[in-house]
Design a protein around this motif. Structure first.
Motif, PDB file in Angstrom:
ATOM      1  N   GLN A 118      -7.383  12.254   6.721  1.00 35.47           N
ATOM      2  CA  GLN A 118      -6.873  12.542   5.383  1.00 35.47           C
ATOM      3  C   GLN A 118      -7.120  11.352   4.460  1.00 35.47           C
ATOM      4  OE1 GLN A 118      -2.766  13.444   6.268  1.00 35.47           O
ATOM      5  NE2 GLN A 118      -3.228  15.498   7.036  1.00 35.47           N
ATOM      6  N   VAL A 119      -6.501  11.370   3.292  1.00 38.81           N
ATOM      7  CA  VAL A 119      -6.642  10.263   2.349  1.00 38.81           C
ATOM      8  C   VAL A 119      -5.866   9.074   2.901  1.00 38.81           C
ATOM      9  CG1 VAL A 119      -6.324   9.489  -0.019  1.00 38.81           C
ATOM     10  CG2 VAL A 119      -6.775  11.905   0.443  1.00 38.81           C
ATOM     11  N   GLY A 120      -6.591   8.069   3.328  1.00 42.08           N
ATOM     12  CA  GLY A 120      -5.957   6.905   3.943  1.00 42.08           C
ATOM     13  C   GLY A 120      -5.697   5.819   2.921  1.00 42.08           C
ATOM     14  N   LEU A 121      -4.428   5.562   2.641  1.00 43.64           N
ATOM     15  CA  LEU A 121      -4.062   4.613   1.589  1.00 43.64           C
ATOM     16  C   LEU A 121      -3.496   3.308   2.135  1.00 43.64           C
ATOM     17  CD1 LEU A 121      -2.418   7.252  -0.771  1.00 43.64           C
ATOM     18  CD2 LEU A 121      -4.640   6.145  -1.114  1.00 43.64           C
ATOM     19  N   ARG A 122      -3.600   3.130   3.453  1.00 47.16           N
ATOM     20  CA  ARG A 122      -3.106   1.887   4.057  1.00 47.16           C
ATOM     21  C   ARG A 122      -3.895   0.694   3.499  1.00 47.16           C
ATOM     22  NH1 ARG A 122      -0.499   1.089   8.649  1.00 47.16           N
ATOM     23  NH2 ARG A 122      -1.056   3.152   9.465  1.00 47.16           N
ATOM     24  N   GLY A 123      -3.171  -0.327   3.080  1.00 46.55           N
ATOM     25  CA  GLY A 123      -3.808  -1.555   2.606  1.00 46.55           C
ATOM     26  C   GLY A 123      -4.235  -1.539   1.152  1.00 46.55           C
ATOM     27  N   VAL A 124      -4.097  -0.399   0.460  1.00 47.13           N
ATOM     28  CA  VAL A 124      -4.476  -0.322  -0.955  1.00 47.13           C
ATOM     29  C   VAL A 124      -3.578  -1.267  -1.760  1.00 47.13           C
ATOM     30  CG1 VAL A 124      -4.492   1.155  -2.994  1.00 47.13           C
ATOM     31  CG2 VAL A 124      -5.391   2.009  -0.812  1.00 47.13           C
ATOM     32  N   SER A 125      -4.200  -2.112  -2.564  1.00 46.68           N
ATOM     33  CA  SER A 125      -3.437  -3.176  -3.234  1.00 46.68           C
ATOM     34  C   SER A 125      -3.461  -3.089  -4.758  1.00 46.68           C
ATOM     35  CB  SER A 125      -3.974  -4.550  -2.802  1.00 46.68           C
ATOM     36  OG  SER A 125      -5.353  -4.664  -3.126  1.00 46.68           O
ATOM     37  N   LYS A 127      -3.202  -0.204  -8.265  1.00 47.16           N
ATOM     38  CA  LYS A 127      -2.976   1.148  -8.769  1.00 47.16           C
ATOM     39  C   LYS A 127      -4.300   1.867  -8.994  1.00 47.16           C
ATOM     40  CE  LYS A 127      -1.279   3.526 -12.924  1.00 47.16           C
ATOM     41  NZ  LYS A 127      -0.574   3.357 -14.229  1.00 47.16           N
ATOM     42  N   GLU A 128      -5.276   1.155  -9.522  1.00 48.40           N
ATOM     43  CA  GLU A 128      -6.566   1.773  -9.823  1.00 48.40           C
ATOM     44  C   GLU A 128      -7.257   2.274  -8.554  1.00 48.40           C
ATOM     45  OE1 GLU A 128      -5.116  -0.634 -12.979  1.00 48.40           O
ATOM     46  OE2 GLU A 128      -5.564  -1.212 -10.899  1.00 48.40           O
ATOM     47  N   GLU A 129      -7.151   1.499  -7.501  1.00 48.18           N
ATOM     48  CA  GLU A 129      -7.754   1.900  -6.220  1.00 48.18           C
ATOM     49  C   GLU A 129      -7.041   3.124  -5.657  1.00 48.18           C
ATOM     50  OE1 GLU A 129      -8.746  -0.023  -1.794  1.00 48.18           O
ATOM     51  OE2 GLU A 129      -7.527  -1.142  -3.244  1.00 48.18           O
ATOM     52  N   PHE A 130      -5.724   3.143  -5.764  1.00 53.47           N
ATOM     53  CA  PHE A 130      -4.919   4.280  -5.327  1.00 53.47           C
ATOM     54  C   PHE A 130      -5.398   5.556  -6.037  1.00 53.47           C
ATOM     55  CE2 PHE A 130      -1.346   7.147  -5.738  1.00 53.47           C
ATOM     56  CZ  PHE A 130      -0.583   6.999  -4.587  1.00 53.47           C
ATOM     57  N   CYS A 131      -5.491   5.491  -7.343  1.00 52.82           N
ATOM     58  CA  CYS A 131      -5.879   6.664  -8.129  1.00 52.82           C
ATOM     59  C   CYS A 131      -7.316   7.089  -7.837  1.00 52.82           C
ATOM     60  CB  CYS A 131      -5.713   6.385  -9.622  1.00 52.82           C
ATOM     61  SG  CYS A 131      -3.998   6.102 -10.122  1.00 52.82           S
ATOM     62  N   LYS A 132      -8.207   6.126  -7.637  1.00 53.66           N
ATOM     63  CA  LYS A 132      -9.612   6.452  -7.355  1.00 53.66           C
ATOM     64  C   LYS A 132      -9.751   7.202  -6.032  1.00 53.66           C
ATOM     65  CE  LYS A 132     -14.240   4.464  -6.869  1.00 53.66           C
ATOM     66  NZ  LYS A 132     -14.529   5.299  -5.667  1.00 53.66           N
ATOM     67  N   MET A 133      -8.976   6.789  -5.030  1.00 52.12           N
ATOM     68  CA  MET A 133      -9.067   7.449  -3.727  1.00 52.12           C
ATOM     69  C   MET A 133      -8.571   8.888  -3.813  1.00 52.12           C
ATOM     70  SD  MET A 133      -8.075   4.415  -1.039  1.00 52.12           S
ATOM     71  CE  MET A 133      -8.683   5.335   0.373  1.00 52.12           C
ATOM     72  N   VAL A 134      -7.542   9.117  -4.614  1.00 54.05           N
ATOM     73  CA  VAL A 134      -7.067  10.490  -4.821  1.00 54.05           C
ATOM     74  C   VAL A 134      -8.115  11.289  -5.584  1.00 54.05           C
ATOM     75  CG1 VAL A 134      -5.293  11.935  -5.875  1.00 54.05           C
ATOM     76  CG2 VAL A 134      -4.651   9.781  -4.767  1.00 54.05           C
ATOM     77  N   LYS A 135      -8.693  10.681  -6.608  1.00 53.51           N
ATOM     78  CA  LYS A 135      -9.720  11.365  -7.400  1.00 53.51           C
ATOM     79  C   LYS A 135     -10.917  11.749  -6.545  1.00 53.51           C
ATOM     80  CE  LYS A 135     -12.566  10.760 -11.564  1.00 53.51           C
ATOM     81  NZ  LYS A 135     -12.917   9.826 -12.670  1.00 53.51           N
ATOM     82  N   ASP A 155       4.648  -2.232  -2.311  1.00 56.72           N
ATOM     83  CA  ASP A 155       4.811  -3.690  -2.313  1.00 56.72           C
ATOM     84  C   ASP A 155       3.466  -4.404  -2.351  1.00 56.72           C
ATOM     85  OD1 ASP A 155       7.645  -3.616  -2.181  1.00 56.72           O
ATOM     86  OD2 ASP A 155       7.512  -3.165  -0.036  1.00 56.72           O
ATOM     87  N   PHE A 156       2.408  -3.721  -1.921  1.00 55.35           N
ATOM     88  CA  PHE A 156       1.087  -4.344  -1.915  1.00 55.35           C
ATOM     89  C   PHE A 156       0.525  -4.534  -3.316  1.00 55.35           C
ATOM     90  CE2 PHE A 156      -0.373  -3.083   2.668  1.00 55.35           C
ATOM     91  CZ  PHE A 156       0.657  -3.855   3.172  1.00 55.35           C
ATOM     92  N   ALA A 444       8.785  -9.319   5.227  1.00 55.63           N
ATOM     93  CA  ALA A 444       9.140 -10.729   4.996  1.00 55.63           C
ATOM     94  C   ALA A 444       9.251 -11.054   3.513  1.00 55.63           C
ATOM     95  CB  ALA A 444       8.110 -11.640   5.663  1.00 55.63           C
ATOM     96  N   ASP A 445       8.381 -10.456   2.708  1.00 61.59           N
ATOM     97  CA  ASP A 445       8.428 -10.709   1.265  1.00 61.59           C
ATOM     98  C   ASP A 445       9.440  -9.815   0.563  1.00 61.59           C
ATOM     99  OD1 ASP A 445       6.449 -12.768   1.008  1.00 61.59           O
ATOM    100  OD2 ASP A 445       4.915 -11.251   1.385  1.00 61.59           O
ATOM    101  N   THR A 446       9.585  -8.571   1.063  1.00 59.64           N
ATOM    102  CA  THR A 446      10.413  -7.614   0.328  1.00 59.64           C
ATOM    103  C   THR A 446      11.888  -7.648   0.718  1.00 59.64           C
ATOM    104  OG1 THR A 446       9.863  -5.886   1.932  1.00 59.64           O
ATOM    105  CG2 THR A 446       8.461  -6.059  -0.004  1.00 59.64           C
ATOM    106  N   ALA A 447      12.190  -7.975   1.970  1.00 58.85           N
ATOM    107  CA  ALA A 447      13.591  -7.948   2.408  1.00 58.85           C
ATOM    108  C   ALA A 447      14.493  -8.860   1.574  1.00 58.85           C
ATOM    109  CB  ALA A 447      13.693  -8.305   3.891  1.00 58.85           C
TER     110      ALA A 447
END
Length: 576
Positions: A118-125, A127-135, A155-156, A444-447
């Motif tokens: 499926q659409v693998g969004l692991r490691g996407v850092s 917003k533009e990359e996120f949207c491009k993968m969906v597109k 958080d990425f 570690a960064d978000t907690a």
């Protein structure tokens, strides 16, 4: 005269009876001396390496003999030479390190296999990359088809939560459903919300939240039980797709040295409890009966179906085959830290007045746990927040007291944030801590941002404290939430150094290399009642092992920097 004969005969008979055992022993010893002894010949002899057995009676060996998929003996080569015969295949390790087949104590195996396609969004850092993968996915799909995927972590890219507005313009004719990496939050586009009938008038379900704009309109994000508003409309993947997912996931696991997993199924808050049973019947039984299984799998089922599992185990037993094992039942009490739905005593700093969610009514969960335990089933409950963990610890103690003493091995899945004193309760009451070290790299960064520095430092991923309290600690990945990679998980538990950090997060909770490796081998097996079959390289157990790239145990145990050269299951090389 007759009396003398009778007496003589009686005496002779008594003497004969007295010497009968001796004569019998003499007869059989003479007979067996004429028959050559049956010689056991190994199918495979592994030699000239450093073999870590995970067996305290013999922690290390240099050679190992295997026959019919099981271990005959481990030790020095000189003690194993007698097993060499016609047909014995030799593997010269040339000094390489060998460890038992690695066990992942918590995966969603078929979900992971499906997500790989499926659409693998692991490691996407970004917003533009996120949207491009969906597109890109929309452009490659027919109009009207669902766009499914997941693995994203806001958080990425700085923490901003995605919304339907990000993707509505690029997906006007395709419903989109993208699950966050932790499985406790998902993004829907506006078309998906329309199909599901989710509007500003839709009330939050019990155990779930619809994220909203100030106007009350849904943003597109649904948390925990609220995800069920959409999942019931998502077309169920076909049997063939799920079977392909199992094969795909199993092959991937073998590349990481994983030979056994505990699969807690496609059961999340907001999903039906039938999915795990469908996968068992349509996928696992099919794979087992057609010799398609590649890794050993212990299955857990939703706690709401405990009686069904109890009946099945009474009929079939714990071991269905050398590949397939019936485990216990799984439940949830809270959500996740990243989705601000893990249950804490104190509120989240970044969402005031929010303490998290109880995703199941505690009284219902307690009654289900009591009934499942009384039937002899093992119970595993997801708990992440400090309050959630204390609630389950209290519940387990109460159930054990009511149902009587037995070897039950209650499990808490994640045990991620523990209030002061809670870590000692695991060992005291024989409760398994099933934890996922690689999750700490994301948290570690978000907690500290969500809990505050002091709470995060005192409560988070207390592996050393758990071990100090004599808890049985089992390691897993929660794949596909995190990658399935035990060697990486071991390094994380030992070093606790997050990406872009130059020091450990909570260094007092670092553990030894041997403890970390044990948590992925014999402790993981024991945590699922599999230790009679696997988890260590011991005589009689299944011959699952991994050859690593390193020639030095000292270097390996110091920095954990090794990769998988080859994976063997049942004495047969299955990777590469």
């Amino acid at each position: 005269m007759n009396r003398f004969v009778v007496v003589s005969a009686a005496v002779f008979l008594l003497i004969s009876l007295a010497y009968l055992p001796l004569l019998n022993q003499l007869y059989w010893s003479t007979l067996t001396s004429l028959i050559p002894p049956v010689r056991v010949v190994a199918d495979l002899l592994v030699t000239n390496g450093t073999i870590f057995t995970s067996d305290k009676s013999l922690p290390f060996a240099d050679s190992m003999a295997i026959r019919n998929g099981r271990i005959l003996k481990v030790g020095s080569f000189t003690t194993l030479k007698d097993f060499v015969g016609d047909g014995t295949v030799g593997v010269n390790l040339e000094g390489k390190v060998v460890v038992p087949g690695l066990i992942d104590s918590h995966v969603h195996l078929i979900s992971g296999g499906l997500q790989m396609a499926q659409v693998g969004l692991r490691g996407v850092s970004q917003k533009e990359e996120f949207c491009k993968m969906v597109k890109d996915a929309v452009q490659n799909a027919k109009e009207g088809l669902w766009i499914l995927g997941g693995g994203w972590n806001n958080d990425f890219w700085g923490g901003e939560l995605p919304s339907a507005s990000w993707i509505d313009e690029i997906s006007p004719h395709n419903p989109v459903w993208l699950i966050r990496m932790d499985g406790h939050m998902a993004l829907a586009n506006s078309l998906t919300l329309k199909i599901a009938g989710v509007t500003s008038f839709t009330e939050d379900p019990v155990g779930g939240t619809i994220m909203r704009l100030p106007s009350g309109e849904p943003t597109g994000l649904l948390i925990d039980a609220a995800m069920e508003l959409v999942t019931s409309f998502v077309k169920e993947v076909s049997v063939d797709e799920r079977r392909e997912a199992l094969v795909r996931a199993s092959k991937y696991a073998l590349t990481r040295g994983v030979t056994t997993v505990v699969d807690v199924g496609r059961y999340y808050p907001g999903t039906t409890d039938e999915l795990s049973w469908k996968d068992f019947e349509d996928v696992y039984l099919w794979a087992d009966s057609t010799n398609k299984m590649m890794i050993r799998t212990c299955l857990f089922f939703p706690i709401t179906t405990w009686s069904r599992l109890s009946d099945l185990k009474l009929q079939k037993g714990h071991v269905l085959s050398e590949w397939l094992y019936l485990g216990g039942v799984k439940a949830f009490i809270d959500g996740s830290l990243g989705s601000n739905s893990a249950l804490f005593y104190e509120e989240y700093i970044d969402t005031p007045n929010n303490h998290g969610l109880e995703v199941m009514d505690p009284e219902i969960l307690s009654n289900l746990t009591m009934a499942a335990d009384k039937s002899g089933l093992q119970v595993a409950i997801h708990a992440i927040g400090d309050k959630a963990n204390d609630m389950i610890l209290d519940m387990y103690e109460s159930v054990a007291a009511a149902n009587g003493e037995r070897d039950r091995r209650f499990r808490i899945e994640h045990a991620q944030h523990l209030a002061p004193g809670s870590s000692a309760r695991f060992g005291r009451h024989h409760i398994v801590a099933s934890v996922q070290p690689d999750h700490l790299l994301d948290d570690a960064d978000t907690a500290p941002k969500k809990l505050g520095f002091d709470r995060a430092e005192k409560e988070s991923y207390l592996f050393h404290s758990l071990l100090n309290g004599n808890a049985l600690v089992a390691f897993g990945s929660d794949w596909p939430v995190a990658d399935i990679n035990p060697l990486h998980s071991i390094r994380t538990a030992v070093k606790r150094i997050p990406p872009k950090w130059d020091h450990a997060w909570i260094p007092s909770e670092c553990i030894s290399f041997t403890d970390a490796l044990t948590a992925h081998t014999i402790s993981a097996a024991r945590a699922a009642f599999l230790d009679d079959h696997l988890g260590s390289l011991s005589p009689g157990k299944l011959a699952d092992f991994v050859i690593l790239s390193t020639n030095s145990w000292d270097e390996f145990s110091k920095d954990g920097s090794a990769s998988v050269l080859a994976t063997y299951v049942g004495g047969k090389q299955v990777h590469p």
